[in-house]
Design an enzyme around this catalytic site. Structure first.
Site, mmCIF file in Angstrom:
data_model
loop_
_atom_site.group_PDB
_atom_site.id
_atom_site.type_symbol
_atom_site.label_atom_id
_atom_site.label_comp_id
_atom_site.label_asym_id
_atom_site.label_seq_id
_atom_site.Cartn_x
_atom_site.Cartn_y
_atom_site.Cartn_z
ATOM 1 N N GLY A 82 -0.745 9.400 0.503
ATOM 2 C CA GLY A 82 -1.436 8.608 1.518
ATOM 3 C C GLY A 82 -0.409 7.920 2.396
ATOM 4 O O GLY A 82 0.359 8.558 3.117
ATOM 5 N N VAL A 83 -0.364 6.588 2.281
ATOM 6 C CA VAL A 83 0.574 5.767 3.059
ATOM 7 C C VAL A 83 2.029 6.229 2.875
ATOM 8 O O VAL A 83 2.829 6.169 3.810
ATOM 9 C CB VAL A 83 0.456 4.290 2.603
ATOM 10 N N GLY B 203 -5.337 1.573 0.375
ATOM 11 C CA GLY B 203 -5.571 2.853 -0.287
ATOM 12 C C GLY B 203 -6.176 2.715 -1.666
ATOM 13 O O GLY B 203 -7.011 1.834 -1.927
ATOM 14 N N VAL B 204 -5.738 3.562 -2.561
ATOM 15 C CA VAL B 204 -6.318 3.593 -3.901
ATOM 16 C C VAL B 204 -5.969 2.313 -4.672
ATOM 17 O O VAL B 204 -6.768 1.826 -5.471
ATOM 18 C CB VAL B 204 -5.881 4.894 -4.630
ATOM 19 N N ASP B 205 -4.804 1.765 -4.411
ATOM 20 C CA ASP B 205 -4.362 0.519 -5.056
ATOM 21 C C ASP B 205 -5.357 -0.617 -4.740
ATOM 22 O O ASP B 205 -5.840 -1.320 -5.644
ATOM 23 C CB ASP B 205 -2.956 0.181 -4.520
#
Ligand code: AR6
Length: 180
Positions: free
Chosen positions: A125-126, A38-40
């Protein structure tokens, strides 16, 4: 969409957080600060290894809190890694933890003299937080903080994709109409 909050601005844009030119960007991290998808994952890829080096030194961050690192190769000077809650149905303190994750970032920004920060939609998200509920917490927490903290001039939510953007826009319009 852009609204005033106190003397500051809160803005919604659709886009990629790694491209933002705000002084700091928020990350939706995990409590081990171990990186992930994701964004990470996108932030670590775009910012380079200097970010992970600092994350390893820090070691971890409890859910509902945040820590600051360099922005590495990003345009943003800093990344503020926030750990949002995993959504477990809504009765496990998720709302308070999500609010606290945003507040921790904002407090760090104030302490560091950071005037502009871009946030992703933490936990949606997740971690499975329903975006209608999460967007309300995210937006009200930031708007309330800005009213008391004019030193932060800009909070920008960077929503990934049209559906996420529209969910935040809908919530922001609702909040505005509730407050006249
Ligand atoms: N820019 C802005 N938003 C993005 C980007 C991007 N480049 N990429 C994805 N998003 P998630 P979480 C959106 O899953 O739910 C990681 O593995 C995405 O569409 O990234 O808090 C961490 O290491 C969604 O709306 O974060 C943790 O283990 C939002 O960012 C876990 O996921 C958040 O989705 C955290 O889960």
């Amino acid at each position: 969409m852009k609204v005033a909050s106190g003397s500051s601005t809160l803005e919604l844009v659709q886009g990629d957080i790694t491209k933002q030119d705000t002084e700091a960007i928020g990350n939706a991290a995990n409590s081990r600060l171990a990186g992930g998808g994701g964004v990470d994952g996108a932030i670590h890829r775009a910012g380079g290894p200097a970010i992970m080096k600092e994350c390893r030194k820090i070691g971890g961050c409890p859910t509902g809190h945040a820590v600051l690192t360099t922005g590495g190769n990003l345009k943003a000077k800093y990344v503020i890694h926030a750990v949002g809650p995993i959504y477990r149905g809504g009765n496990a303190g998720e709302a308070e933890l999500l609010k606290s994750a945003y507040l921790s970032c904002l407090k760090i920004a104030t302490e560091k003299g950071i005037k502009s920060i871009a946030f992703p939609s933490i936990s949606t998200g997740v971690y499975g937080y329903p975006i209608d509920e999460a967007s309300r917490i995210a937006l009200t927490t930031c708007m309330d903080y800005l009213k008391e903290h004019p030193e932060i001039e800009l909070v920008r939510f960077v929503l990934f994709g049209d559906a996420n953007y529209r969910a935040y826009e809908k919530t922001l319009k609702e909040i505005q109409s509730e407050h006249g």
